[in-house]
Design an enzyme around this catalytic site. Structure first.
Site, PDB file in Angstrom:
ATOM      1  N   LYS A   1      42.042  66.592  90.635  1.00  0.00           N
ATOM      2  CA  LYS A   1      43.313  65.873  90.437  1.00  0.00           C
ATOM      3  C   LYS A   1      44.475  66.881  90.521  1.00  0.00           C
ATOM      4  O   LYS A   1      44.295  67.961  91.066  1.00  0.00           O
ATOM      5  CB  LYS A   1      43.276  65.139  89.093  1.00  0.00           C
ATOM      6  CG  LYS A   1      42.243  64.014  89.053  1.00  0.00           C
ATOM      7  CD  LYS A   1      42.591  62.922  90.044  1.00  0.00           C
ATOM      8  CE  LYS A   1      41.542  61.831  90.095  1.00  0.00           C
ATOM      9  NZ  LYS A   1      41.769  60.898  91.202  1.00  0.00           N
TER      10      LYS A   1
ATOM     11  N   SER B   1      37.209  56.197  95.568  1.00  0.00           N
ATOM     12  CA  SER B   1      38.595  56.661  95.675  1.00  0.00           C
ATOM     13  C   SER B   1      39.468  55.589  96.310  1.00  0.00           C
ATOM     14  O   SER B   1      39.292  55.241  97.488  1.00  0.00           O
ATOM     15  CB  SER B   1      38.673  57.945  96.509  1.00  0.00           C
ATOM     16  OG  SER B   1      40.018  58.178  96.884  1.00  0.00           O
TER      17      SER B   1
ATOM     18  N   ARG C   1      44.699  70.448  97.051  1.00  0.00           N
ATOM     19  CA  ARG C   1      43.852  69.264  96.858  1.00  0.00           C
ATOM     20  C   ARG C   1      43.092  68.900  98.128  1.00  0.00           C
ATOM     21  O   ARG C   1      43.618  69.003  99.232  1.00  0.00           O
ATOM     22  CB  ARG C   1      44.707  68.102  96.349  1.00  0.00           C
ATOM     23  CG  ARG C   1      45.308  68.486  95.006  1.00  0.00           C
ATOM     24  CD  ARG C   1      46.020  67.366  94.351  1.00  0.00           C
ATOM     25  NE  ARG C   1      45.116  66.284  93.997  1.00  0.00           N
ATOM     26  CZ  ARG C   1      45.527  65.111  93.554  1.00  0.00           C
ATOM     27  NH1 ARG C   1      46.817  64.875  93.426  1.00  0.00           N
ATOM     28  NH2 ARG C   1      44.667  64.175  93.243  1.00  0.00           N
TER      29      ARG C   1
ATOM     30  N   ARG D   1      50.218  64.873  83.662  1.00  0.00           N
ATOM     31  CA  ARG D   1      49.428  64.213  82.608  1.00  0.00           C
ATOM     32  C   ARG D   1      48.902  65.215  81.570  1.00  0.00           C
ATOM     33  O   ARG D   1      48.667  64.860  80.428  1.00  0.00           O
ATOM     34  CB  ARG D   1      48.290  63.403  83.226  1.00  0.00           C
ATOM     35  CG  ARG D   1      48.788  62.319  84.171  1.00  0.00           C
ATOM     36  CD  ARG D   1      47.786  61.215  84.388  1.00  0.00           C
ATOM     37  NE  ARG D   1      48.074  60.484  85.611  1.00  0.00           N
ATOM     38  CZ  ARG D   1      49.034  59.564  85.754  1.00  0.00           C
ATOM     39  NH1 ARG D   1      49.806  59.255  84.741  1.00  0.00           N
ATOM     40  NH2 ARG D   1      49.220  58.955  86.913  1.00  0.00           N
TER      41      ARG D   1
ATOM     42  N   ARG E   1      52.705  51.992  97.460  1.00  0.00           N
ATOM     43  CA  ARG E   1      52.198  51.030  98.447  1.00  0.00           C
ATOM     44  C   ARG E   1      53.277  50.051  98.878  1.00  0.00           C
ATOM     45  O   ARG E   1      53.361  49.679 100.059  1.00  0.00           O
ATOM     46  CB  ARG E   1      50.999  50.280  97.865  1.00  0.00           C
ATOM     47  CG  ARG E   1      49.737  51.148  97.798  1.00  0.00           C
ATOM     48  CD  ARG E   1      48.760  50.562  96.815  1.00  0.00           C
ATOM     49  NE  ARG E   1      47.457  51.204  96.830  1.00  0.00           N
ATOM     50  CZ  ARG E   1      47.169  52.354  96.196  1.00  0.00           C
ATOM     51  NH1 ARG E   1      48.097  52.996  95.533  1.00  0.00           N
ATOM     52  NH2 ARG E   1      45.943  52.846  96.231  1.00  0.00           N
TER      53      ARG E   1
ATOM     54  N   ASP F   1      42.674  58.348  85.603  1.00  0.00           N
ATOM     55  CA  ASP F   1      43.906  59.095  85.314  1.00  0.00           C
ATOM     56  C   ASP F   1      44.156  59.255  83.810  1.00  0.00           C
ATOM     57  O   ASP F   1      45.111  59.935  83.409  1.00  0.00           O
ATOM     58  CB  ASP F   1      45.114  58.387  85.943  1.00  0.00           C
ATOM     59  CG  ASP F   1      45.079  58.486  87.464  1.00  0.00           C
ATOM     60  OD1 ASP F   1      44.462  59.432  88.000  1.00  0.00           O
ATOM     61  OD2 ASP F   1      45.654  57.602  88.116  1.00  0.00           O
TER      62      ASP F   1
ATOM     63  N   GLY G   1      49.461  63.166  95.624  1.00  0.00           N
ATOM     64  CA  GLY G   1      48.223  62.961  96.380  1.00  0.00           C
ATOM     65  C   GLY G   1      48.189  61.577  97.005  1.00  0.00           C
ATOM     66  O   GLY G   1      47.773  61.406  98.149  1.00  0.00           O
TER      67      GLY G   1
HETATM   68  C1  S3P Z   1      45.409  56.412  93.070  1.00  0.00           C
HETATM   69  C2  S3P Z   1      44.065  56.587  93.048  1.00  0.00           C
HETATM   70  C3  S3P Z   1      43.397  57.574  92.190  1.00  0.00           C
HETATM   71  C4  S3P Z   1      44.306  58.060  91.069  1.00  0.00           C
HETATM   72  C5  S3P Z   1      45.686  58.387  91.570  1.00  0.00           C
HETATM   73  C6  S3P Z   1      46.322  57.171  92.185  1.00  0.00           C
HETATM   74  C7  S3P Z   1      45.987  55.421  94.003  1.00  0.00           C
HETATM   75  O1  S3P Z   1      43.042  58.705  92.988  1.00  0.00           O
HETATM   76  O2  S3P Z   1      43.747  59.179  90.437  1.00  0.00           O
HETATM   77  O3  S3P Z   1      46.507  58.845  90.508  1.00  0.00           O
HETATM   78  O4  S3P Z   1      47.174  55.066  93.863  1.00  0.00           O
HETATM   79  O5  S3P Z   1      45.253  54.974  94.889  1.00  0.00           O
HETATM   80  P1  S3P Z   1      41.633  58.765  93.803  1.00  0.00           P
HETATM   81  O6  S3P Z   1      41.675  57.745  94.851  1.00  0.00           O
HETATM   82  O7  S3P Z   1      41.602  60.155  94.359  1.00  0.00           O
HETATM   83  O8  S3P Z   1      40.571  58.526  92.753  1.00  0.00           O
END
Ligand code: S3P
Length: 435
Positions: free
Chosen positions: A344, A169, A125, A389, A29, A317, A97
């Site tokens: 995931k 999410s 995904r 992980r 971010r 996570d 992701g």
């Molecule tokens: C994350 C949100 C989570 C998490 C990922 C990081 C993020 O995913 O599992 O490792 O940085 O916003 P989801 O938003 O799909 O739950």
């Protein structure tokens, strides 16, 4: 990526102090907001992982100058909200992701077209959870049957929406907030359960007017982001492996300094304490607007629990690590309401269950969780399924197994935790590269 297999054996009691790398969510971010801010932002404690480096490379491809002032530090020369330039080559998010979903939101409001691609794991995904609501905002995005690659069409005027997330999410919420920066009017996101709020906190730190509270965030398009420096805390998700490891290895006492303790991330702390773990937080403080503390974990006998479902999003996570704790606890652990684990980096219910079965642990898979009957772990050879992980969790399992646990294809550990093997061995693991 080169193939890398590990062997993990019972080692020493875990002792000393382990400084885990910077937070992955915050690092992604910070790069993105700094890139579209006005001015120069310095990011300290940046995660030098493959996921976050992929995001930096994508932003560089879009015309943002990002200097590596030293390891773990980036200086981002922001180009302003409308300063990104299109790239004719695909933007490769690697295994990330978070990178792909957040960038999709950011790119939906640009004047140019983009194509986002990822590795074999990311290419499986689900992306409709992001592209569907972005389409409601006016975006045009082609998917490959809901999966990457994603073709984001530029020049589409966006408008704000009020959107109730069907699943909790933070990635989807963040993608919509990033698109909302470019939208006309208000974007309001409501969550079924509060998720990590780094995007909201960081937008406020970069000077964008936003209102948020657990479960809800609202902003308006058309403002300006002003460069700011970001201090990235150590990643709780990386600390998680050591919390479990020190809890299950007799004689252990481990310090984990300056770990990010955002309440939407610390579900595992509560879960382990419910199981009998001895973990204390010392010197709790604020750093860069985030709660941070030093963790002290000592070995303690663990027992199985019915995991409260309300904890699930706050430890989403950390389940692979929790599965190991449950597999060596006395009694059974019941996990429900965790179907998100199936989408995931791997299907973490299936991949943990198959690895634990190889080691002789009785585990019943359910659609949205598992029932794990604690006992002893044996030797065997398990697969990482390209999931960092899963690999690190079985490295922890090897500490208490009756002999070596081989973990096949651990190269993806570098996506979130470069240097894991050396750090782990430095505090008492007996982890070897055998690939
Ligand atoms: C994350 C949100 C989570 C998490 C990922 C990081 C993020 O995913 O599992 O490792 O940085 O916003 P989801 O938003 O799909 O739950």
């Amino acid at each position: 990526m080169n193939r890398l297999d590990w062997s993990s054996r019972p080692g020493q009691p875990l002792r000393g102090s382990v400084r885990v790398p910077g937070d992955k969510s915050v690092s992604h971010r910070a790069l993105m907001l700094a890139a579209i801010a006005e001015g120069e932002s310095r990011i300290r404690g940046f995660l030098e992982g493959e996921d976050t480096r992929a995001t930096a490379a994508v932003l560089a491809q879009l015309g943002v100058r990002i200097d590596t002032s030293s390891a773990g530090e980036r200086v981002v020369h922001g180009v302003g909200l409308h300063g990104l330039c299109g790239s004719s080559s695909p933007l490769d998010c690697g295994n990330a992701g978070t990178g792909m979903r957040l960038l999709t939101g950011l790119l939906a409001g640009q004047a140019f077209d983009s194509t986002l691609i990822g590795d074999a794991s990311l290419s499986k995904r689900p992306m409709r959870r992001v592209t569907d609501p972005l389409t409601l905002m006016g975006a045009r995005i082609d998917t490959h049957d809901g999966l990457p690659p994603l073709r984001v069409h530029g020049g589409q005027p966006l408008h704000g929406i009020r959107y109730e997330l069907p699943v909790a999410s933070a990635q989807v919420k963040s993608a919509l907030l990033l698109a909302g920066l470019y939208g006309i009017g208000d974007t309001e996101i409501l969550e079924p359960h509060p998720t990590r709020d780094y995007t909201e906190r960081m937008l406020a730190a970069f000077g964008w007017p936003i209102t948020f509270e657990p479960g809800r965030a609202k902003l308006q398009g058309g403002h300006t982001l002003h460069a700011t420096d970001v201090d990235v805390p150590a990643d709780f998700s990386s600390a998680a492996f050591f919390l479990v490891a020190a809890s299950i290895v007799p004689g252990s006492e481990l310090h984990l300094p300056a770990v990010g303790l955002n309440p939407r991330r610390t579900g595992l702390l509560h879960a382990l304490r419910l199981m009998g773990a001895d973990i204390t937080i010392e010197h709790q403080r604020e750093s860069g607007g985030e709660p941070v503390g030093d963790l002290l974990v000592r070995h303690a006998p663990l027992h199985g629990v019915e995991l409260p479902e309300a904890l699930v999003p706050d430890m989403i996570d950390e389940f692979p690590a929790l599965f190991i704790a449950a597999a060596v606890a006395s009694g059974s652990t019941v996990i429900r309401g965790a179907a998100e684990l199936r989408v995931k980096e791997s299907d973490r219910i299936a991949t943990m269950a198959s690895g634990l079965r190889v080691l002789g642990a009785p585990i019943e898979e359910t659609a949205d969780g598992a029932i794990i009957h604690g006992g002893k772990l044996g030797v065997g050879s398990v697969e990482s399924h390209l999931d960092h992980r899963i690999a690190m969790s079985f490295a922890v399992a090897g500490l208490v197994a009756s002999g070596p646990v081989r973990i096949n294809d651990c190269s993806h550990v570098a996506t979130s935790f470069p240097g894991f093997l050396e750090l782990a061995n430095g505090c008492g693991f007996a982890l070897q590269d055998v690939g």
